[in-house]
Design a protein around this motif. Structure first.
Motif, PDB file in Angstrom:
ATOM      1  N   VAL A  30     -13.718  -6.580  -3.013  1.00  0.00           N
ATOM      2  CA  VAL A  30     -12.923  -6.066  -4.126  1.00  0.00           C
ATOM      3  C   VAL A  30     -12.679  -7.172  -5.161  1.00  0.00           C
ATOM      4  CG1 VAL A  30     -10.711  -5.084  -4.830  1.00  0.00           C
ATOM      5  CG2 VAL A  30     -11.787  -4.339  -2.682  1.00  0.00           C
ATOM      6  N   GLY A  80      -4.451  -5.316   7.267  1.00  0.00           N
ATOM      7  CA  GLY A  80      -4.780  -4.286   6.292  1.00  0.00           C
ATOM      8  C   GLY A  80      -3.589  -3.435   5.894  1.00  0.00           C
ATOM      9  N   GLY A  91       0.823  -1.201   0.000  1.00  0.00           N
ATOM     10  CA  GLY A  91       0.000   0.000   0.000  1.00  0.00           C
ATOM     11  C   GLY A  91       0.862   1.257   0.000  1.00  0.00           C
ATOM     12  N   ASP A 125     -10.899   5.123  -4.493  1.00  0.00           N
ATOM     13  CA  ASP A 125     -10.315   3.835  -4.136  1.00  0.00           C
ATOM     14  C   ASP A 125      -9.545   3.916  -2.816  1.00  0.00           C
ATOM     15  OD1 ASP A 125      -9.554   3.381  -7.603  1.00  0.00           O
ATOM     16  OD2 ASP A 125     -11.177   2.427  -6.474  1.00  0.00           O
ATOM     17  N   TYR A 136      -7.034  -1.783   2.669  1.00  0.00           N
ATOM     18  CA  TYR A 136      -7.285  -3.007   1.912  1.00  0.00           C
ATOM     19  C   TYR A 136      -6.879  -4.210   2.753  1.00  0.00           C
ATOM     20  CZ  TYR A 136      -8.407  -0.415  -2.283  1.00  0.00           C
ATOM     21  OH  TYR A 136      -9.031   0.408  -3.198  1.00  0.00           O
ATOM     22  N   TYR A 137      -7.808  -5.156   2.835  1.00  0.00           N
ATOM     23  CA  TYR A 137      -7.613  -6.348   3.654  1.00  0.00           C
ATOM     24  C   TYR A 137      -7.576  -7.598   2.786  1.00  0.00           C
ATOM     25  CZ  TYR A 137      -9.069  -3.354   7.547  1.00  0.00           C
ATOM     26  OH  TYR A 137      -9.175  -2.346   8.470  1.00  0.00           O
ATOM     27  N   ARG A 181     -12.025  -3.973   1.096  1.00  0.00           N
ATOM     28  CA  ARG A 181     -11.512  -2.660   1.491  1.00  0.00           C
ATOM     29  C   ARG A 181     -12.543  -1.938   2.349  1.00  0.00           C
ATOM     30  NH1 ARG A 181     -11.711   0.505  -4.382  1.00  0.00           N
ATOM     31  NH2 ARG A 181     -13.976   0.844  -4.435  1.00  0.00           N
ATOM     32  N   GLN A 182     -12.032  -1.021   3.144  1.00  0.00           N
ATOM     33  CA  GLN A 182     -12.911  -0.235   3.999  1.00  0.00           C
ATOM     34  C   GLN A 182     -12.407   1.201   4.049  1.00  0.00           C
ATOM     35  OE1 GLN A 182     -13.542  -1.808   7.949  1.00  0.00           O
ATOM     36  NE2 GLN A 182     -15.457  -0.687   8.147  1.00  0.00           N
ATOM     37  N   ALA A 188      -8.670   3.637   0.758  1.00  0.00           N
ATOM     38  CA  ALA A 188      -9.235   2.764   1.786  1.00  0.00           C
ATOM     39  C   ALA A 188      -8.121   1.928   2.397  1.00  0.00           C
ATOM     40  CB  ALA A 188     -10.302   1.841   1.189  1.00  0.00           C
ATOM     41  N   ARG A 212     -17.106  -2.373   5.164  1.00  0.00           N
ATOM     42  CA  ARG A 212     -16.132  -3.146   4.393  1.00  0.00           C
ATOM     43  C   ARG A 212     -16.810  -3.668   3.128  1.00  0.00           C
ATOM     44  NH1 ARG A 212     -12.131  -7.063   7.615  1.00  0.00           N
ATOM     45  NH2 ARG A 212     -12.083  -5.101   8.761  1.00  0.00           N
ATOM     46  N   GLN A 263      -2.878   0.458   3.960  1.00  0.00           N
ATOM     47  CA  GLN A 263      -3.541   1.691   3.542  1.00  0.00           C
ATOM     48  C   GLN A 263      -3.178   2.027   2.102  1.00  0.00           C
ATOM     49  OE1 GLN A 263      -5.666   3.963   5.344  1.00  0.00           O
ATOM     50  NE2 GLN A 263      -5.888   4.844   3.273  1.00  0.00           N
ATOM     51  N   TRP A 303      -9.848 -10.097  -1.425  1.00  0.00           N
ATOM     52  CA  TRP A 303      -9.463  -8.750  -1.029  1.00  0.00           C
ATOM     53  C   TRP A 303     -10.735  -7.937  -0.774  1.00  0.00           C
ATOM     54  CZ3 TRP A 303      -4.626  -7.027   0.034  1.00  0.00           C
ATOM     55  CH2 TRP A 303      -3.537  -7.763  -0.452  1.00  0.00           C
TER      56      TRP A 303
END
Length: 121
Positions: A48, A114, A9, A87, A91-92, A38-39, A89, A45, A116, A36
């Motif tokens: 993706v 996660g 990220g 976009d 990302y997890y 994202r939040q 967020a 959440r 960023q 994947w």
């Protein structure tokens, strides 16, 4: 038990690209479908992309993104192109026991902390 660690990220300008990686611990990575999510701040959440155990099936919320996996390296990737400010967020990465990809967070048991992603306009 699977431990997931995301990386890749950062800050990118609109229109740019990023490649996220998620490294999984253990020897059973190939037994899990991966996803994947994202939040963004103040939002729920959201899905993706996801990929099956073998990598043969994928699912996406947006065609700008591509998910892939390397079972030999216990790693799943998310290539993100033509990024937009929306976009932005955290990302997890997530792992689930289903063989096929799922869009539901309820299908995934293990989650990373996660990474960023911030897209500037």
């Amino acid at each position: 038990q699977v431990q997931l660690v995301e990386s890749g990220g950062g800050l990118v300008q609109a229109g740019g690209s990023l490649r996220l990686s998620c490294a999984a611990s253990g020897r059973t990575f190939s037994r899990y479908s991966m996803g994947w999510f994202r939040q963004a701040p103040g939002k729920e959440r959201e899905f993706v992309a996801a990929i099956s155990r073998s990598g043969g099936s994928t699912g996406y919320a947006d065609s700008r993104f591509t998910i892939s996996r390397d079972n030999a390296k216990n790693t799943v990737y998310l290539q993100m192109n033509s990024l937009k400010p929306e976009d932005t967020a955290v990302y997890y990465c997530a792992a689930g026991s289903r063989s096929e990809p799922s869009t539901s967070h309820e299908s995934f048991t293990y989650w990373g902390q996660g990474t960023q992603v911030t897209v500037s306009s």
